[in-house]
Design a protein around this motif. Structure first.
Motif, PDB file in Angstrom:
ATOM      1  N   ASP A 113      67.708 -34.566 -63.904  1.00 54.65           N
ATOM      2  CA  ASP A 113      66.886 -35.759 -63.704  1.00 54.65           C
ATOM      3  C   ASP A 113      65.454 -35.469 -64.148  1.00 54.65           C
ATOM      4  O   ASP A 113      65.081 -34.309 -64.378  1.00 54.65           O
ATOM      5  CB  ASP A 113      66.935 -36.217 -62.238  1.00 54.65           C
ATOM      6  CG  ASP A 113      66.467 -35.131 -61.298  1.00 54.65           C
ATOM      7  OD1 ASP A 113      65.258 -34.870 -61.275  1.00 54.65           O
ATOM      8  OD2 ASP A 113      67.302 -34.547 -60.592  1.00 54.65           O
ATOM      9  N   ALA A 114      64.653 -36.536 -64.281  1.00 60.21           N
ATOM     10  CA  ALA A 114      63.295 -36.408 -64.820  1.00 60.21           C
ATOM     11  C   ALA A 114      62.453 -35.439 -63.993  1.00 60.21           C
ATOM     12  O   ALA A 114      61.666 -34.667 -64.522  1.00 60.21           O
ATOM     13  CB  ALA A 114      62.630 -37.778 -64.864  1.00 60.21           C
ATOM     14  N   ARG A 115      62.650 -35.475 -62.691  1.00 63.93           N
ATOM     15  CA  ARG A 115      61.852 -34.621 -61.813  1.00 63.93           C
ATOM     16  C   ARG A 115      62.197 -33.140 -62.019  1.00 63.93           C
ATOM     17  O   ARG A 115      61.316 -32.288 -62.081  1.00 63.93           O
ATOM     18  CB  ARG A 115      62.128 -35.031 -60.369  1.00 63.93           C
ATOM     19  CG  ARG A 115      61.338 -34.308 -59.338  1.00 63.93           C
ATOM     20  CD  ARG A 115      61.275 -35.141 -58.104  1.00 63.93           C
ATOM     21  NE  ARG A 115      60.633 -36.399 -58.428  1.00 63.93           N
ATOM     22  CZ  ARG A 115      59.326 -36.544 -58.495  1.00 63.93           C
ATOM     23  NH1 ARG A 115      58.527 -35.531 -58.269  1.00 63.93           N
ATOM     24  NH2 ARG A 115      58.806 -37.704 -58.801  1.00 63.93           N
ATOM     25  N   THR A 116      63.476 -32.862 -62.149  1.00 60.16           N
ATOM     26  CA  THR A 116      63.882 -31.472 -62.376  1.00 60.16           C
ATOM     27  C   THR A 116      63.385 -30.998 -63.734  1.00 60.16           C
ATOM     28  O   THR A 116      62.961 -29.850 -63.891  1.00 60.16           O
ATOM     29  CB  THR A 116      65.415 -31.349 -62.273  1.00 60.16           C
ATOM     30  OG1 THR A 116      65.820 -31.895 -61.024  1.00 60.16           O
ATOM     31  CG2 THR A 116      65.862 -29.899 -62.344  1.00 60.16           C
ATOM     32  N   ARG A 117      63.409 -31.892 -64.727  1.00 58.56           N
ATOM     33  CA  ARG A 117      62.909 -31.511 -66.049  1.00 58.56           C
ATOM     34  C   ARG A 117      61.411 -31.196 -65.964  1.00 58.56           C
ATOM     35  O   ARG A 117      60.928 -30.251 -66.575  1.00 58.56           O
ATOM     36  CB  ARG A 117      63.175 -32.626 -67.071  1.00 58.56           C
ATOM     37  CG  ARG A 117      64.665 -32.794 -67.373  1.00 58.56           C
ATOM     38  CD  ARG A 117      64.889 -33.488 -68.712  1.00 58.56           C
ATOM     39  NE  ARG A 117      64.320 -34.816 -68.762  1.00 58.56           N
ATOM     40  CZ  ARG A 117      64.980 -35.938 -68.527  1.00 58.56           C
ATOM     41  NH1 ARG A 117      66.266 -35.888 -68.228  1.00 58.56           N
ATOM     42  NH2 ARG A 117      64.389 -37.105 -68.602  1.00 58.56           N
TER      43      ARG A 117
END
Lengths: 250, 326
Positions: free
Chosen positions: B311-315
């Motif tokens: 997900d964007a946050r993990t990226r």
């Protein structure tokens, strides 16, 4: 002129850095920024900066949550935490500190040593300690954010497990008859309770507090009292990431 | 041949020796065309939302594969939620054989567990050792692939992950699996070298997202150590089967696992460590110990929930970590 853009979840922050280092700022609502000023060209977001009144910068550096999904055409993109560290070092002149950045949906704590990020923590899967949460809770109390950020004494005890269930809980406390000041203090304290473990892990003798939530004076007081270290809020906390982009580009 | 499902790595030699086909339920869950659908199916059946997605996936996977009528469930050394998984599967008419890795790595207790499994499936030590000799030949090839991962620059982190993780059951067909690894090793010299200056260790259970390795490589960082996956290969060169599964670190305590991790990260000269933990898994707590014991390395803790892409946050967190290591 260098243009730094921080594509946040709630607002897009733009900092323009003149050759003499002076800064000017612009802020746009994120959704209208994308809808009204941007269009997708070959998978990249093209933004007419001149039409936005931002002139024609010699360089554009962008960061932020938006950069994960949107490539801004013609811009150099840098990781978000890097931008925030660069911005905080530039604004405060400090090189060793704990950076706390609370934005629209983000909570970030970064350990900065000799001007560089050496460790970090971020919120995950939940935005219960962020600006959006404060906006929601202020709306429940029917006060504005400025009023909310005045109160830190005698906080009403609120659970900090969920931003949305928190609203119901807060309504329950209103029914119990607590004064608005205590309710507002309770809301501010839930933010602190959420970020406390992250701060403890990466605490130094100074906290630099950035992001839109850094305008909340009550939270600054709570942080100083609870963490027993000085809390430095730079002049432009909300534009910190955008300033960091300018620094990276200069 | 009868298929036997397994909830995690068990002494697979016993299953093959009994003339059965082992099926690592984790592998067929995660490679299913709609793994999220399997998780939702288990939730519809009544599995709690706030429970590890792997357990839910294993439940639906077992029920969907009608040819799996027996499973070996690891009741100690993996996940205590397996107890309820066993019970709900039993309710659905599945034969469940429990298997426990003793917490204190007691040789006699482990031997007893293996012998109970042999009795339940019907085989002998002679047969088990005959299979072990065959599987060890294949394991040696996967170990070579792992060596080439950290001593060469052409094995992608994902390929290292996939070949090693497949050694839990050898995809139910050791001969075909061996052909695949042979082909991969033969093609390796022609592959483009991976351009990545940062070396990363991945520790913890295998990820529920499948694009982590490629994402890191795109950013100039590559995984040169997959901790648990490597354990599935049994890279110990031990002839005694009981001792082999006593040396295997995954089902035992974190301190024993950390001995292996410390040795390998040192040997493989990694720049940073990614500690992956599954949402709602007790292993998340062990992150405290990992951070303390591996203090000299930068550590990023990642949490995975449902099967999906990063997900964007993990990226964002991965970007920051890679940037920090530079």
């Amino acid at each position: 002129m260098i243009c730094g853009i921080d594509l946040g979840s709630r607002s897009v922050k733009v900092a323009l850095m003149a050759p003499d280092g002076s800064l000017t700022f612009h802020k746009f609502d994120t959704v209208s920024f994308y809808r009204q000023h941007g269009r997708m060209v070959e998978g990249q977001l093209q933004v007419d900066l001149a039409a936005l009144g931002l002139g024609v910068p010699e360089k554009v550096v962008a960061t932020g949550y938006g950069r994960q999904t949107i490539n801004l055409k013609g811009a150099e993109v840098i990781p978000e935490l890097k931008a925030h560290v660069l911005g905080a070092v530039h604004q405060t002149g400090l090189t060793d500190f704990t950076l706390l950045d609370l934005g629209g949906q983000d909570s970030k704590v970064v350990l900065v040593s000799r001007g560089k990020m050496v460790d970090f923590q971020t919120n995950d899967k939940c935005a219960a300690s962020t600006g959006r949460y404060l906006e929601n809770m202020a709306a429940v109390l029917d006060i504005d954010l400025a009023e909310l950020s005045r109160h830190y004494r005698n906080p009403v005890d609120l659970s900090s497990t969920c931003a949305i269930f928190g609203e119901t809980e807060l309504i329950g406390k209103v029914v119990e008859g607590h004064p608005v000041a205590n309710l507002a203090a309770g809301v501010n304290y839930t933010i602190f309770k959420r970020i406390k473990p992250m701060l403890h892990k990466l605490l130094t003798d100074t906290i630099v507090f950035t992001g839109g939530v850094a305008h909340n004076q009550a939270l600054v007081k709570i942080l100083e009292q609870e963490m027993q270290v000085p809390v430095v809020v730079p002049e432009y906390p909300q534009y910190n990431g955008a300033i960091g982009c300018c620094v990276a580009g200069s | 041949m009868q298929k036997v499902g397994m909830t995690t790595t068990i002494p697979v030699e016993v299953v093959y020796a009994a003339g059965c086909i082992p099926v690592d339920l984790n592998n067929i869950f995660i490679t299913h065309e709609d793994p999220r659908g399997l998780v939702e199916e288990a939730e519809t059946a009544g599995y709690p939302r706030n429970l590890c997605a792997w357990i839910k996936g294993l439940y639906s996977t077992t029920l969907q594969n009608k040819d799996i009528k027996t499973i070996v469930a690891v009741t100690q050394g993996d996940c205590s939620n397996t107890h309820a998984l066993m019970e709900t599967l039993e309710m659905a008419g599945i034969r469940v054989i429990p298997f426990a890795f003793p917490f204190d790595r007691d040789y006699d207790l482990l031997k007893l567990q293996i012998e109970k499994l042999m009795d339940a499936l019907g085989t002998t030590w002679d047969e088990v050792y005959r299979v072990k000799a065959r599987l060890d030949q294949i394991r040696a090839k996967v170990q070579e692939l792992d060596r080439l991962t950290w001593q060469g620059d052409r094995v992608k982190g994902w390929d290292n992950h996939l070949f090693q993780v497949s050694c839990s059951d050898f995809d139910g067909n050791p001969d075909a699996f061996e052909q695949r690894i042979d082909a991969y090793l033969a093609e390796l010299p022609q592959k483009e070298p991976i351009k990545a200056d940062l070396r990363i260790a991945y520790i913890g259970v295998p990820p529920i997202v499948d694009d982590l390795y490629d994402y890191l490589e795109e950013r100039g960082a590559r995984v040169v150590f997959n901790e648990v996956q490597r354990q599935f290969v049994m890279p110990f060169g031990i002839d005694d089967l009981v001792e082999q599964y006593r040396t295997y670190s995954y089902p035992y305590g974190i301190f024993y696992r950390l001995e292996d991790i410390s040795r390998e990260v040192e040997k493989r000269q990694v720049d940073g460590i990614i500690h992956y933990a599954q949402s709602f898994c007790y292993r998340q707590i062990e992150d405290m110990i990992v951070r303390q014991k591996l203090r000299k390395y930068p550590i990023l803790t990642l949490e995975g929930d449902k099967p999906s892409k990063l997900d964007a946050r993990t990226r964002m967190r991965l970007d920051a970590f890679v940037e920090m290591l530079r």
